[in-house]
Design a protein around this motif. Structure first.
Motif, short mmCIF file in Angstrom:
data_model
loop_
_atom_site.label_atom_id
_atom_site.label_comp_id
_atom_site.label_asym_id
_atom_site.label_seq_id
_atom_site.Cartn_x
_atom_site.Cartn_y
_atom_site.Cartn_z
N ALA A 152 0.82 -1.21 0.00
CA ALA A 152 0.00 0.00 0.00
C ALA A 152 0.85 1.26 0.00
CB ALA A 152 -0.94 0.00 1.20
N LYS A 153 1.95 1.23 0.79
CA LYS A 153 2.71 2.47 0.96
C LYS A 153 4.02 2.19 1.69
CE LYS A 153 1.77 6.66 3.59
NZ LYS A 153 0.74 7.41 4.27
N LEU A 154 5.04 2.97 1.37
CA LEU A 154 6.30 2.97 2.11
C LEU A 154 6.58 4.41 2.50
CD1 LEU A 154 8.93 1.67 3.18
CD2 LEU A 154 9.92 2.08 0.93
N GLU A 155 6.65 4.64 3.80
CA GLU A 155 6.89 5.99 4.29
C GLU A 155 7.80 5.94 5.51
OE1 GLU A 155 3.85 8.69 6.45
OE2 GLU A 155 3.71 9.13 4.31
N ALA A 156 8.89 6.67 5.43
CA ALA A 156 9.85 6.76 6.55
C ALA A 156 10.28 5.38 7.05
CB ALA A 156 9.24 7.58 7.69
N GLY A 157 10.51 4.46 6.10
CA GLY A 157 10.99 3.14 6.46
C GLY A 157 9.92 2.17 6.91
N ARG A 158 8.69 2.61 6.95
CA ARG A 158 7.58 1.74 7.38
C ARG A 158 6.78 1.32 6.15
NH1 ARG A 158 2.82 3.12 11.68
NH2 ARG A 158 3.12 1.16 12.76
N LEU A 159 6.78 0.02 5.88
CA LEU A 159 6.08 -0.54 4.74
C LEU A 159 4.72 -1.04 5.19
CD1 LEU A 159 6.27 -1.36 1.72
CD2 LEU A 159 7.17 -3.57 2.51
N ILE A 160 3.66 -0.54 4.57
CA ILE A 160 2.30 -0.98 4.88
C ILE A 160 1.87 -1.92 3.77
CG2 ILE A 160 -0.09 -0.30 5.25
CD1 ILE A 160 1.01 2.40 6.27
N VAL A 161 1.52 -3.14 4.17
CA VAL A 161 1.14 -4.18 3.22
C VAL A 161 -0.26 -4.67 3.57
CG1 VAL A 161 1.69 -6.47 2.32
CG2 VAL A 161 3.54 -4.89 2.90
N SER A 162 -1.14 -4.63 2.58
CA SER A 162 -2.50 -5.12 2.75
C SER A 162 -2.52 -6.62 2.50
CB SER A 162 -3.40 -4.39 1.74
OG SER A 162 -4.68 -4.93 1.75
N VAL A 163 -3.18 -7.35 3.37
CA VAL A 163 -3.27 -8.81 3.27
C VAL A 163 -4.75 -9.18 3.15
CG1 VAL A 163 -2.66 -11.00 4.35
CG2 VAL A 163 -1.23 -8.99 4.73
N LEU A 166 4.11 -3.28 8.42
CA LEU A 166 2.81 -3.34 9.09
C LEU A 166 1.88 -4.08 8.15
CD1 LEU A 166 0.82 -2.48 11.31
CD2 LEU A 166 0.45 -0.38 10.02
N PHE A 167 1.42 -5.25 8.57
CA PHE A 167 0.47 -6.03 7.76
C PHE A 167 -0.94 -5.68 8.23
CE2 PHE A 167 4.28 -8.78 7.65
CZ PHE A 167 4.45 -8.82 6.27
N THR A 168 -1.76 -5.26 7.29
CA THR A 168 -3.13 -4.85 7.61
C THR A 168 -4.11 -5.61 6.73
OG1 THR A 168 -3.23 -3.12 5.95
CG2 THR A 168 -2.31 -2.52 8.09
N GLY A 169 -5.39 -5.52 7.12
CA GLY A 169 -6.44 -6.03 6.25
C GLY A 169 -6.60 -5.05 5.10
N PRO A 170 -7.27 -5.45 4.04
CA PRO A 170 -7.38 -4.59 2.86
C PRO A 170 -8.05 -3.25 3.13
CG PRO A 170 -8.74 -6.56 2.63
CD PRO A 170 -7.93 -6.72 3.87
N GLU A 171 -9.04 -3.19 3.98
CA GLU A 171 -9.74 -1.93 4.25
C GLU A 171 -8.88 -0.96 5.04
OE1 GLU A 171 -12.56 -0.81 2.93
OE2 GLU A 171 -12.41 -2.65 1.77
N ILE A 172 -8.12 -1.44 6.00
CA ILE A 172 -7.27 -0.57 6.82
C ILE A 172 -6.20 0.08 5.96
CG2 ILE A 172 -5.58 -0.53 8.70
CD1 ILE A 172 -7.26 -2.80 9.99
#
Length: 112
Positions: A48-59, A94-100
């Motif tokens: 979903a996004k990479l910002e300041a070293g934090r990768l957000i991945v929708s699962v 950070l692994f999140t659900g698709p909506e988050i």
């Protein structure tokens, strides 16, 4: 006359001097995701996004999210080895659900 320098070496040096090299590495995290994690994981995830070293991945499923939580450190290490070369590009995932993930990406777009 000195020894010729490879064009790739010259480009890397110039990109680094301009600060572009890191941004290129950051952008390549999304494009290289499937290659790094493999087709099975890639089929259930979306960067979903990479910002300041934090990768957000929708699962897409909670069971996959749980499995990926166990593999998080190994995935961070593989991404940094593959994309970062000598830099830490991804500090955490950070692994999140698709909506988050969708809401977080949308809210950051509105704040820009």
């Amino acid at each position: 006359m000195g020894k010729p320098t490879a064009i790739g070496t010259i480009l890397r040096q110039r990109l680094a001097a301009l600060g572009v090299a890191r941004r290129v590495k950051e952008a390549s995290v999304e494009t290289r995701w499937a290659e790094v994690v493999g087709p099975e994981i890639a089929a259930h995830t979306h960067v979903a996004k990479l910002e300041a070293g934090r990768l957000i991945v929708s699962v897409d499923e909670p069971a996959w999210r749980q499995e990926l939580l166990y593999q998080r450190e190994a995935i961070v290490a593989k991404l940094n080895r593959d994309v970062g070369e000598d830099e830490t590009i991804v500090r955490e995932i950070l692994f999140t659900g698709p909506e988050i993930a969708r809401r977080k990406a949308d809210s950051s777009l509105r704040s820009e």
